[in-house]
Design a protein around this motif. Structure first.
Motif: not given
Length: 108
Positions: A4, A7-8
């Motif tokens: 996560t 991806e951010w």
């Protein structure tokens, strides 16, 4: 969790054209050169040599990652520039204090 975060960060990279891994590599990679430049300043002060080149080197090492952000980045929000100015000012002040303390402690 790490996926996560990755991806951010890559989403930000696409928005602003700045690769966070390159930024981090420059930031961390400049640390030994920064420390060497500070030692160079202190050595030159001890020997009464000019400190112009070591100060320029120290400033470049201190700001190299932010220079990458300014050069490669696109559509960077204005508040980021304010943070960069604050971080650079604090870094310069902190470095000045460190050199002043080492100079005082070593009787330069």
């Amino acid at each position: 969790m790490l996926e996560t975060l990755h991806e951010w960060m890559m989403g930000l990279s696409a928005d602003y054209s700045v690769n966070p891994y390159i930024f981090a590599a420059i930031y961390v990679g400049a640390i030994p050169f920064f420390m060497g430049s500070v030692a160079w300043i202190i050595r030159n002060l001890k020997h009464d040599n000019p400190i112009t080149l070591p100060v320029i080197s120290t400033g470049f090492c201190l700001s190299s990652a932010y220079l990458y952000l300014l050069v490669a980045g696109e559509n960077i929000p204005s508040w980021v520039y304010l943070i960069i100015i604050f971080l650079l000012a604090y870094g310069l002040y902190s470095t000045y204090q460190r050199i002043k303390d080492k100079r005082k402690n070593s009787n330069v």
